[in-house]
Write a protein that holds these residues in place. Sequence first.
Motif, short mmCIF file in Angstrom:
data_model
loop_
_atom_site.label_atom_id
_atom_site.label_comp_id
_atom_site.label_asym_id
_atom_site.label_seq_id
_atom_site.Cartn_x
_atom_site.Cartn_y
_atom_site.Cartn_z
N GLU A 172 0.82 -1.20 0.00
CA GLU A 172 0.00 0.00 0.00
C GLU A 172 0.86 1.25 0.00
O GLU A 172 1.78 1.36 0.80
N PRO A 173 0.59 2.19 -0.90
CA PRO A 173 1.38 3.41 -0.88
C PRO A 173 1.02 4.26 0.34
O PRO A 173 -0.16 4.43 0.63
N ALA A 174 2.03 4.75 1.04
CA ALA A 174 1.79 5.61 2.21
C ALA A 174 2.86 6.68 2.26
O ALA A 174 4.02 6.41 1.95
N ALA A 175 2.46 7.88 2.61
CA ALA A 175 3.41 8.99 2.68
C ALA A 175 4.55 8.64 3.63
O ALA A 175 4.32 8.14 4.73
N ARG A 178 8.32 3.46 1.90
CA ARG A 178 8.71 2.88 0.63
C ARG A 178 7.62 1.90 0.21
O ARG A 178 7.04 1.23 1.05
N MET A 179 7.41 1.83 -1.07
CA MET A 179 6.41 0.90 -1.58
C MET A 179 7.16 -0.30 -2.15
O MET A 179 8.14 -0.14 -2.87
N GLU A 180 6.71 -1.48 -1.81
CA GLU A 180 7.37 -2.68 -2.32
C GLU A 180 6.56 -3.23 -3.47
O GLU A 180 5.35 -3.42 -3.35
N ILE A 181 7.26 -3.46 -4.56
CA ILE A 181 6.56 -3.97 -5.74
C ILE A 181 7.19 -5.29 -6.15
O ILE A 181 8.34 -5.35 -6.56
N SER A 182 6.42 -6.36 -6.02
CA SER A 182 6.88 -7.66 -6.47
C SER A 182 6.39 -7.83 -7.90
O SER A 182 5.26 -7.51 -8.22
N ILE A 183 7.27 -8.32 -8.75
CA ILE A 183 6.88 -8.50 -10.15
C ILE A 183 7.15 -9.94 -10.56
O ILE A 183 8.16 -10.52 -10.19
#
Length: 289
Positions: A172-175, A178-183
């Motif tokens: 979840e993006p939060a001010a 860091r946002m974690e993106i698994s691809i």
Amino acid sequence: MKTIAIGSFFVLFAIATGMIASPAFADHPTATVSTPEGTSVPGCEKTNECYIPYEVTVDVGGEVTWTNDDTAAHTVTGGSATDGPSGAFDSSLFMAGTTFTHKFEEAGTYPYFCMVHPWMEGIVIVQEAGAEEDKHMDEDKHMEDKEVHMEGAASATGMLSDGTTVSVWASEPAAGERMEISIVFEDSEHVNHDIMVTQNGETVLDDTDAHHHEGKGVHETAPLSSSDPVDITVTFQGYGIDEKTGPIGEEVVFSNVVPEFGTIAMMILGVAIVSIIAVTAKSRVIPRL
Ligand SMILES: [Cu+2]
């Protein structure tokens, strides 16, 4: 004791694979080192600035060029002031405004100093060509160690023209977070790709040349400035380690990516989700919420 033995076996294995994978990767064929002005008086050694940069790395067969940007004459002499010249290389006196180049044919760490001004010291590291690739693989491993977070439905899914499904799972993006993106590139190995993430037009992640052995990996953004959804652009850069195949250059764009929602959030945000689906559907994303 046993762990040490196993450990060294892995080191040997890493060296061996590095050698096999070597020829194509000459990431550091040359390096330049400046001998800046004012090094003929002591002081520069306090900040390791007698030769700038203090340490350079080249591949085997790579060349290092020293430029004398000072007004005094210096030397670049393998060895150290304490142990004396090693014989590995020696510029002898090289004058202000001139350069000295040496080609390094053997891997190793080469300290050097100035015969005239013994406080002047620097280091050349010569690595097997391909060592960089090993490092890259280690980083990749590290990424996979970080555990690809892909429970539940993907945040967004797309497809390459060869039919490979590309899915992302985003935290979840939060001010301030860091946002974690698994691809995950489904059923793919040795996937190379770039990934760019923007939030409100601001770039928060720009990884190029990522390599995922098992077709999956984790990327992390810079701390975000808001909790707004992000746009993710994945540029496919081919399958393979050496030779790259596949639809290279193809982009998969995920707009307005929202992460998976927990059950509690799901209930509270029931209405919101409907509107998010409406928004994302417009922007070519197939969210499976
Ligand atoms: Cu000198």
